[in-house]
Design an enzyme around this catalytic site. Structure first.
Site, short mmCIF file in Angstrom:
data_model
loop_
_atom_site.label_atom_id
_atom_site.label_comp_id
_atom_site.label_asym_id
_atom_site.label_seq_id
_atom_site.Cartn_x
_atom_site.Cartn_y
_atom_site.Cartn_z
N LYS A 129 -9.77 -73.16 45.27
CA LYS A 129 -8.32 -73.20 45.09
C LYS A 129 -7.64 -72.06 45.83
O LYS A 129 -6.57 -72.24 46.42
CB LYS A 129 -7.99 -73.13 43.60
CG LYS A 129 -8.59 -74.24 42.73
CD LYS A 129 -8.00 -75.58 43.01
CE LYS A 129 -8.42 -76.62 41.98
NZ LYS A 129 -9.85 -76.88 41.92
N ARG A 229 -7.61 -90.34 49.77
CA ARG A 229 -7.94 -90.77 48.41
C ARG A 229 -6.62 -91.06 47.70
O ARG A 229 -5.87 -90.15 47.35
CB ARG A 229 -8.76 -89.68 47.72
CG ARG A 229 -10.09 -89.44 48.43
CD ARG A 229 -10.71 -88.10 48.11
NE ARG A 229 -9.85 -87.00 48.53
CZ ARG A 229 -10.08 -85.72 48.23
NH1 ARG A 229 -11.13 -85.40 47.50
NH2 ARG A 229 -9.26 -84.78 48.66
N ASP A 277 -8.45 -80.31 51.91
CA ASP A 277 -7.64 -81.31 51.21
C ASP A 277 -6.20 -81.15 51.67
O ASP A 277 -5.61 -80.06 51.55
CB ASP A 277 -7.75 -81.14 49.70
CG ASP A 277 -9.10 -81.56 49.16
OD1 ASP A 277 -9.89 -82.15 49.92
OD2 ASP A 277 -9.37 -81.30 47.98
N GLU A 285 -6.24 -77.47 49.22
CA GLU A 285 -7.50 -76.84 48.80
C GLU A 285 -8.42 -76.74 50.01
O GLU A 285 -8.30 -77.50 50.98
CB GLU A 285 -8.21 -77.62 47.69
CG GLU A 285 -7.52 -77.61 46.35
CD GLU A 285 -8.35 -78.26 45.26
OE1 GLU A 285 -9.57 -78.45 45.45
OE2 GLU A 285 -7.77 -78.60 44.21
N ASN A 287 -12.52 -76.86 50.28
CA ASN A 287 -13.76 -77.06 49.54
C ASN A 287 -14.93 -76.54 50.35
O ASN A 287 -15.12 -76.92 51.51
CB ASN A 287 -13.95 -78.56 49.25
CG ASN A 287 -12.88 -79.09 48.31
OD1 ASN A 287 -13.07 -79.11 47.11
ND2 ASN A 287 -11.75 -79.50 48.87
#
Length: 318
Positions: A129, A229, A277, A285, A287
Site C-alpha cells: 500500500k 478486474r 494496480d 498499489e 504489489n
C-alpha cells in the site's frame, strides 16, 4: 538450473489460475529442476548455512494430482539454500510477522551466496500500500493516518472516499463512504482500532467501473497486456478474490508511462516481478510479494507471461 519455490502449501494451489504453478510449468518445460517448501520449512542454526526442508517435485500435467514429490514429507530432505541456482519467494500475503521473519532468513541465505527473487530486503522496503508514496505524480488524492479527525477532514474535502487497512489483501477490509458519510465513524473505529492502526484513505475513482488494472512488470519491462478486474453487481471492489471479472487488454499510453517510470527503479532494487494496480489514470498499489494474473492474461491474449518471467530469471542468473 535448480529452482526452489518458497510458497503456500502445494496442495492449496488452484492450478487453473495459479501464477506460481505457471512459473513452475514453464521452468520444467525448459528442463529446470523444481523443489518447493513453505516458509515454516526454513531454518538457520549457528555454524550451519540457511537450510530448508524441501520436496523435489515433478509436474504431471494432470488437473488433480498435478505434481509428484520424491519426498513424502518435507523433513526428509534438508537442502542448503545457496545450493539452488535461484530461490523464488512466492508466499502470498498477508505481510505479517512471520513473513517479515522469513525475509530475514532469506537475507541470511543471500549473505551466504543464495540468489533470492524477489530480493528479501526489497520485499520489506516496499509495503504494497505504501510503496506508491514515492510516486505522488501518479496517484490520486491519498491520506495515510491513524487519526480519525484527519480522515473526517479528508472526507469533507473529497466527499466520496475509499478506506482500507495497510495489511489487507484481495480486497479485504475495503470500505467506500459516499457524500452522506454514512457509518464513517464506525468504519474508522473498525480500521484504526482507536488510533492503534494506520489506515489508507483515497478519493473514490469512478473509473473503477472499467476495472482495477493489474499491470505486470518483469525485469523492469511491462507485460504488454494488463488484466482489468471489473467489479460485478453492486460490489465496489474489482479484486478477483472479491468476485471481480478479469478482462485482459492492451496497455494504454498512461499505463505504459507509469510502468516504464516505476519498473526500472524497482528492478534495480531487486524486484524482478511487480504488479502495479491502476484505476483509470491513477496508481493505487504496488504489489511485490506474489503478483498474480499470469494465466488470465496468457489465456485471453496468447502472450506467454510465464515465459517472459523465466526469461528474466535466467538472464538475472547469468
Amino acid at each position: 538450473m535448480k529452482l526452489l519455490f518458497v510458497a503456500d502449501p502445494l496442495e492449496s494451489f488452484k492450478i487453473y489460475k495459479d501464477t506460481t504453478f505457471a512459473m513452475m510449468r514453464e521452468a520444467q518445460r525448459r528442463g529446470h529442476a523444481l523443489s518447493a517448501c513453505e516458509p515454516k520449512d526454513l531454518m538457520w542454526q549457528r555454524g550451519a548455512p540457511a537450510t530448508a526442508f524441501v520436496r523435489d517435485i515433478t509436474l504431471t500435467g494432470e488437473a488433480s494430482a498435478w505434481f509428484t514429490a520424491a519426498q513424502q514429507a518435507p523433513d526428509e530432505r534438508p537442502a542448503v539454500l545457496k545450493d539452488f541456482d535461484a530461490v523464488v519467494m512466492r508466499k502470498d500475503p498477508p505481510f505479517d510477522s512471520e513473513f517479515f521473519y522469513t525475509t530475514h532468513l532469506l537475507e541470511q541465505a543471500e549473505r551466504e551466496g543464495a540468489r533470492v527473487f524477489n530480493k528479501p530486503r526489497a520485499l520489506r522496503d516496499h509495503p504494497e500500500k505504501l510503496a506508491i508514496l514515492a510516486w505522488p505524480q501518479f496517484i490520486g488524492p491519498t491520506l495515510v493516518t491513524r487519526d480519525a479527525q484527519d480522515i473526517k477532514r479528508f472526507h469533507a474535502a473529497h466527499h466520496d472516499i475509499i478506506l482500507k487497512p495497510l495489511d489487507g489483501m484481495g480486497g479485504m477490509g475495503i470500505y467506500r463512504v459516499k457524500e452522506d458519510g454514512l457509518n464513517l465513524g464506525s468504519i474508522i473505529e473498525t480500521l484504526n482500532r482507536e488510533g492503534a492502526q494506520s489506515v489508507m484513505v483515497q478519493k473514490f475513482l469512478p473509473a473503477i467501473a472499467q476495472g482495477d488494472k493489474r499491470i505486470l512488470v518483469i525485469g523492469g519491462k511491462p507485460v504488454p497486456y494488463c488484466l482489468a478486474r471489473i467489479p460485478q453487481g453492486s460490489e465496489v471492489r474489482g479484486n478477483l478474490a472479491a468476485g471481480g471479472k478479469g478482462v485482459a487488454q492492451a496497455l494504454s499510453a498512461r499505463d505504459r508511462e507509469i510502468a516504464e517510470a516505476i519498473g526500472p527503479v524497482l528492478a534495480a532494487r531487486g524486484l524482478l516481478l511487480i504488479g502495479l494496480d491502476v484505476i483509470g489514470d491513477h496508481l493505487t498499489e504496488i504489489n511485490v510479494t506474489s503478483p498474480t494474473c499470469f494465466q488470465e492474461i496468457t489465456d485471453q491474449t496468447g502472450f506467454d507471461v510465464a515465459a517472459m518471467f523465466i526469461d528474466a530469471l535466467e538472464a538475472a542468473l547469468l
